[in-house]
Design an enzyme around this catalytic site. Structure first.
Site, PDB file in Angstrom:
ATOM      1  N   ASP A  26       3.766  76.329  57.074  1.00 43.52           N
ATOM      2  CA  ASP A  26       3.179  76.386  55.729  1.00 43.52           C
ATOM      3  C   ASP A  26       4.159  76.851  54.654  1.00 43.52           C
ATOM      4  OD1 ASP A  26       0.853  75.665  57.034  1.00 43.52           O
ATOM      5  OD2 ASP A  26       0.230  77.749  57.306  1.00 43.52           O
ATOM      6  N   GLU A  27       5.426  76.530  54.831  1.00 40.00           N
ATOM      7  CA  GLU A  27       6.449  76.962  53.871  1.00 40.00           C
ATOM      8  C   GLU A  27       6.444  76.108  52.601  1.00 40.00           C
ATOM      9  OE1 GLU A  27       7.061  76.063  57.013  1.00 40.00           O
ATOM     10  OE2 GLU A  27       7.903  77.799  58.086  1.00 40.00           O
ATOM     11  N   HIS A  54       0.190  69.417  55.670  1.00 39.57           N
ATOM     12  CA  HIS A  54       1.235  69.426  54.644  1.00 39.57           C
ATOM     13  C   HIS A  54       0.638  69.008  53.305  1.00 39.57           C
ATOM     14  CE1 HIS A  54       4.417  68.747  58.049  1.00 39.57           C
ATOM     15  NE2 HIS A  54       3.774  69.891  58.145  1.00 39.57           N
ATOM     16  N   THR A  55       0.625  69.929  52.361  1.00 40.65           N
ATOM     17  CA  THR A  55      -0.018  69.642  51.078  1.00 40.65           C
ATOM     18  C   THR A  55       0.941  68.945  50.128  1.00 40.65           C
ATOM     19  OG1 THR A  55      -1.208  71.701  51.388  1.00 40.65           O
ATOM     20  CG2 THR A  55      -1.395  70.672  49.218  1.00 40.65           C
ATOM     21  N   THR A 311      -4.208  75.055  55.557  1.00 41.28           N
ATOM     22  CA  THR A 311      -4.475  73.685  55.124  1.00 41.28           C
ATOM     23  C   THR A 311      -5.273  72.939  56.186  1.00 41.28           C
ATOM     24  OG1 THR A 311      -2.337  73.790  54.019  1.00 41.28           O
ATOM     25  CG2 THR A 311      -3.316  71.612  54.212  1.00 41.28           C
ATOM     26  N   THR A 312      -5.120  73.330  57.448  1.00 40.74           N
ATOM     27  CA  THR A 312      -5.791  72.629  58.545  1.00 40.74           C
ATOM     28  C   THR A 312      -7.092  73.308  58.944  1.00 40.74           C
ATOM     29  OG1 THR A 312      -3.688  71.813  59.341  1.00 40.74           O
ATOM     30  CG2 THR A 312      -5.479  71.832  60.939  1.00 40.74           C
ATOM     31  N   ARG A 315      -8.369  79.054  57.633  1.00 37.32           N
ATOM     32  CA  ARG A 315      -8.278  80.491  57.938  1.00 37.32           C
ATOM     33  C   ARG A 315      -7.391  81.197  56.917  1.00 37.32           C
ATOM     34  NH1 ARG A 315      -6.070  80.461  63.984  1.00 37.32           N
ATOM     35  NH2 ARG A 315      -4.943  78.681  63.142  1.00 37.32           N
ATOM     36  N   LEU A 344       8.008  80.886  44.507  1.00 40.33           N
ATOM     37  CA  LEU A 344       8.561  82.027  43.760  1.00 40.33           C
ATOM     38  C   LEU A 344       7.535  82.523  42.743  1.00 40.33           C
ATOM     39  CD1 LEU A 344      11.280  83.627  43.369  1.00 40.33           C
ATOM     40  CD2 LEU A 344      11.607  82.206  41.339  1.00 40.33           C
ATOM     41  N   ASP A 345       6.796  81.567  42.139  1.00 41.54           N
ATOM     42  CA  ASP A 345       5.819  81.910  41.095  1.00 41.54           C
ATOM     43  C   ASP A 345       4.697  82.814  41.599  1.00 41.54           C
ATOM     44  OD1 ASP A 345       5.337  79.386  42.525  1.00 41.54           O
ATOM     45  OD2 ASP A 345       3.432  79.357  41.432  1.00 41.54           O
TER      46      ASP A 345
HETATM   47  P1  GDP Z   1       3.456  72.982  54.688  1.00 43.08           P
HETATM   48  O1  GDP Z   1       2.616  73.007  55.914  1.00 43.08           O
HETATM   49  O2  GDP Z   1       4.799  73.588  54.905  1.00 43.08           O
HETATM   50  O3  GDP Z   1       3.549  71.630  54.068  1.00 43.08           O
HETATM   51  O4  GDP Z   1       2.729  73.935  53.633  1.00 43.08           O
HETATM   52  P2  GDP Z   1       1.164  73.916  53.263  1.00 43.08           P
HETATM   53  O5  GDP Z   1       0.878  72.723  52.476  1.00 43.08           O
HETATM   54  O6  GDP Z   1       0.339  74.157  54.477  1.00 43.08           O
HETATM   55  O7  GDP Z   1       1.053  75.241  52.413  1.00 43.08           O
HETATM   56  C1  GDP Z   1       1.814  75.440  51.267  1.00 43.08           C
HETATM   57  C2  GDP Z   1       0.878  75.652  50.072  1.00 43.08           C
HETATM   58  O8  GDP Z   1       1.634  76.129  48.975  1.00 43.08           O
HETATM   59  C3  GDP Z   1       0.247  74.371  49.579  1.00 43.08           C
HETATM   60  O9  GDP Z   1      -1.005  74.671  49.027  1.00 43.08           O
HETATM   61  C4  GDP Z   1       1.197  73.894  48.493  1.00 43.08           C
HETATM   62  O10 GDP Z   1       0.582  73.065  47.533  1.00 43.08           O
HETATM   63  C5  GDP Z   1       1.590  75.212  47.894  1.00 43.08           C
HETATM   64  N1  GDP Z   1       2.936  75.249  47.289  1.00 43.08           N
HETATM   65  C6  GDP Z   1       4.091  74.723  47.749  1.00 43.08           C
HETATM   66  N2  GDP Z   1       5.129  75.090  46.969  1.00 43.08           N
HETATM   67  C7  GDP Z   1       4.606  75.854  45.986  1.00 43.08           C
HETATM   68  C8  GDP Z   1       5.172  76.579  44.898  1.00 43.08           C
HETATM   69  O11 GDP Z   1       6.384  76.604  44.674  1.00 43.08           O
HETATM   70  N3  GDP Z   1       4.311  77.298  44.112  1.00 43.08           N
HETATM   71  C9  GDP Z   1       2.958  77.317  44.338  1.00 43.08           C
HETATM   72  N4  GDP Z   1       2.206  78.030  43.522  1.00 43.08           N
HETATM   73  N5  GDP Z   1       2.410  76.658  45.371  1.00 43.08           N
HETATM   74  C10 GDP Z   1       3.216  75.960  46.183  1.00 43.08           C
HETATM   75  P1  IMO Z   2       2.423  73.198  59.316  1.00 46.71           P
HETATM   76  O1  IMO Z   2       3.170  71.950  59.742  1.00 46.71           O
HETATM   77  C1  IMO Z   2       0.893  77.162  60.384  1.00 46.71           C
HETATM   78  C2  IMO Z   2       0.057  77.835  64.628  1.00 46.71           C
HETATM   79  C3  IMO Z   2      -1.410  78.136  64.835  1.00 46.71           C
HETATM   80  C4  IMO Z   2      -1.332  79.058  66.040  1.00 46.71           C
HETATM   81  C5  IMO Z   2      -0.208  78.432  66.852  1.00 46.71           C
HETATM   82  C6  IMO Z   2      -0.679  77.513  67.986  1.00 46.71           C
HETATM   83  O2  IMO Z   2       1.295  72.967  58.408  1.00 46.71           O
HETATM   84  O3  IMO Z   2       3.373  74.244  58.869  1.00 46.71           O
HETATM   85  P2  IMO Z   2      -1.725  75.087  67.954  1.00 46.71           P
HETATM   86  O4  IMO Z   2      -2.986  74.570  67.350  1.00 46.71           O
HETATM   87  O5  IMO Z   2      -0.493  74.433  67.483  1.00 46.71           O
HETATM   88  O6  IMO Z   2      -1.796  75.117  69.453  1.00 46.71           O
HETATM   89  O7  IMO Z   2      -1.656  76.634  67.498  1.00 46.71           O
HETATM   90  O8  IMO Z   2       0.574  77.677  65.943  1.00 46.71           O
HETATM   91  N1  IMO Z   2       0.373  76.593  63.886  1.00 46.71           N
HETATM   92  C7  IMO Z   2       0.605  76.557  62.583  1.00 46.71           C
HETATM   93  N2  IMO Z   2       0.570  77.530  61.647  1.00 46.71           N
HETATM   94  N3  IMO Z   2       1.247  75.907  60.039  1.00 46.71           N
HETATM   95  C8  IMO Z   2       1.315  74.934  60.968  1.00 46.71           C
HETATM   96  O9  IMO Z   2       1.761  73.689  60.703  1.00 46.71           O
HETATM   97  C9  IMO Z   2       0.947  75.225  62.296  1.00 46.71           C
HETATM   98  N4  IMO Z   2       0.899  74.507  63.428  1.00 46.71           N
HETATM   99  C10 IMO Z   2       0.547  75.353  64.397  1.00 46.71           C
HETATM  100  O10 IMO Z   2      -1.973  78.774  63.706  1.00 46.71           O
HETATM  101  O11 IMO Z   2      -0.904  80.325  65.634  1.00 46.71           O
HETATM  102 MG    MG Z   3       0.724  73.653  56.529  1.00 47.36          MG
END
Ligand code: GDP
Ligand code: IMO
Ligand code: MG
Length: 436
Positions: A26-27, A54-55, A311-312, A315, A344-345
């Site tokens: 979720d980076e 991935h959002t 996102t999934t 939680r 950063l924001d």
């Molecule tokens: P991913 O799994 O690495 O693609 O990340 P996720 O989508 O699960 O979670 C990242 C969340 O942070 C999403 O809601 C994005 O829209 C949001 N996001 C990503 N970059 C930024 C940012 O620079 N600022 C803000 N405010 N939100 C961001």
């Molecule tokens: P993205 O690509 C955050 C975590 C789960 C749990 C562990 C094992 O969006 O960054 P699983 O269902 O894979 O057997 O769960 O891994 N996990 C994630 N956490 N972002 C993800 O993907 C994750 N994919 C798995 O929360 O701790």
């Molecule tokens: Mg994610």
């Protein structure tokens, strides 16, 4: 150096770039991939399944991408779900529908490898049953059947799209699996599954995705030969890697860049850039050690300002300060040569912000790689405190427009991780980014 290598080093257009999450997922990978895809010919998912979320926020709207590569929004780019990905067909079909409704054309642009393994109903049920039995020691999985599906893959019990393309073969394989799985389900207190019901559902799923199924290797090979710009979309994060993460609080796939070889058929030496991506703080979903985790009001601020909900699964994410120790390890083990800092924001309102410089146990410095998971629960994070900027940075696109304290925070991260930062993300939308 041969000519193609020289051209690759001088031209950023011809490159194979891989995006790797450097924390616990979720980076902001979706955001960065959507941004970088404007220059890519091909985006590829090569491991994991719909545990990923991935959002992407762009002119088409906001999307949670679980299986289809986030680069699909660039009209000039094709997208491949390569063989290393495991597929929940219902989730895939739903995602196809959402994109088509948003006006994204998928015909001849989305390719799914017939080698992909399929997540079956018993995988999702077993995932939940295993977690229930483990009780307090559970992993905190997404409940999507990921672990059981990968376990079947490596123990020769998996069912692939290839099998589903032939009704007789699928039925035979399913029969064998139900002989095994129904015994396990019953013994764990679950309800046995009925072959006919599954067949009916899965044959219907197959007819919907059939037009997209195509061996991906020739296209990828051709694309590499053409010096196309290829973007490899890593899922999850380094510390969820099955070998190098905080086992057993990890996911079932391997996350490091080498996985593109087995997961997509790309020779490893073809990678030009390994782009690491990290939040300006740290989050984690599920169980497991988290040295910089916060339990005070600072955590609430991060959750609320950062909308830190999965996102999934929806939680609430655990939140903490930036952990330099983790990122230093991620850079070393992945060979990261570019790094992006996101969100950063979200730190805009803090009076002071902490950065973890290193860990200590009994006043001795320890590194992530020197200790096991149990020990990581016990390390003491040592912090450096910086002054916050208490100003809005959301949407800033030029480095010079960042407040002085935000620049100092970025400088301190660079100093701690021993690397210059290439991108700073300042908002959800595609264009909210500073390129350095
Ligand atoms: P991913 O799994 O690495 O693609 O990340 P996720 O989508 O699960 O979670 C990242 C969340 O942070 C999403 O809601 C994005 O829209 C949001 N996001 C990503 N970059 C930024 C940012 O620079 N600022 C803000 N405010 N939100 C961001
Ligand atoms: P993205 O690509 C955050 C975590 C789960 C749990 C562990 C094992 O969006 O960054 P699983 O269902 O894979 O057997 O769960 O891994 N996990 C994630 N956490 N972002 C993800 O993907 C994750 N994919 C798995 O929360 O701790
Ligand atoms: Mg994610």
């Amino acid at each position: 150096m041969i000519l193609s290598q020289i051209l690759n080093t001088i031209s950023p257009v011809m490159a194979i770039n891989i995006i790797i999450g450097t924390q616990w997922g979720d980076e902001g990978k979706g955001k960065l991939i959507d941004y970088l895809a404007s220059k890519s010919d091909l985006t590829i998912r090569f491991h994991g399944g719909n545990n990923a979320g991935h959002t992407v926020v762009n002119q088409y709207g906001e999307f949670a991408m679980h299986l289809i590569p986030s680069g699909i929004f660039n009209k000039g780019s094709k997208a491949i779900i390569a063989n290393g990905v495991i597929l929940d067909l219902e989730v895939l079909i739903n995602e196809i529908d959402i994109l088509e409704k948003a006006g994204i054309k998928l015909d001849k642009r989305l390719l799914i490898s017939p080698r992909c393994h399929i997540i079956m109903p018993y995988h999702r049920i077993l995932d939940k049953l295993y977690e229930d039995i483990k009780g307090d020691n559970k992993t905190g999985t997404t409940g999507k059947g990921i672990g059981p599906a990968y376990a079947d893959k490596v123990s020769y019990n998996g069912i692939r799209l290839y099998d589903l393309s032939n009704k007789k073969i699928f039925s035979e394989k399913l029969k064998t699996q139900l002989l095994i799985k129904n015994k396990i389900l019953k013994s764990l207190g679950g309800t046995p599954l009925i072959q006919k019901d599954i067949e009916k559902k899965y044959f219907k799923f197959f007819s919907k995705i059939k037009p997209f199924i195509h061996e991906s290797f020739p296209l990828i090979e051709k694309s590499i030969k053409n010096n196309d710009n290829i973007l490899l979309e890593g899922a999850h994060g380094v510390f969820l890697d099955n070998d190098w993460g905080t086992y057993p609080f990890v996911t079932a796939s391997n996350i490091l860049p080498g996985e593109i070889n087995s997961g997509a058929g790309i020779p490893p030496q073809k990678i030009n850039n390994v782009i690491g991506i990290s939040k300006a703080y740290t989050t984690r979903v599920g169980q497991g050690p988290f040295p910089t985790e916060l339990f005070d009001n600072n955590k609430n601020i991060l959750v609320e300002r950062g909308h830190e909900y999965g996102t999934t699964t929806g939680r609430e994410r655990r939140c903490g300060w930036f952990d330099s120790n983790l990122i230093r390890f991620a850079i070393r083990i992945n060979g990261i040569n570019k790094i992006a800092i996101t969100k950063l924001d979200i730190l805009d309102s803090f009076k002071t912000i902490k950065i973890c410089t290193h860990y200590e146990i009994d006043n001795n410095k320890v590194n992530y790689e020197d200790i096991g998971t149990e020990c990581l629960f016990k390390v003491k994070p040592v912090y450096k405190t910086l002054k916050g900027w208490e100003q809005n940075t959301n949407g800033i696109k030029n480095y010079k427009d960042l407040p002085k304290e935000a620049k100092e925070y970025i400088n301190e991260i660079e100093k701690q991780i021993g690397m210059r930062i290439s991108y700073i993300s300042t908002g959800q939308e595609r264009e909210n980014i500073i390129k350095l």
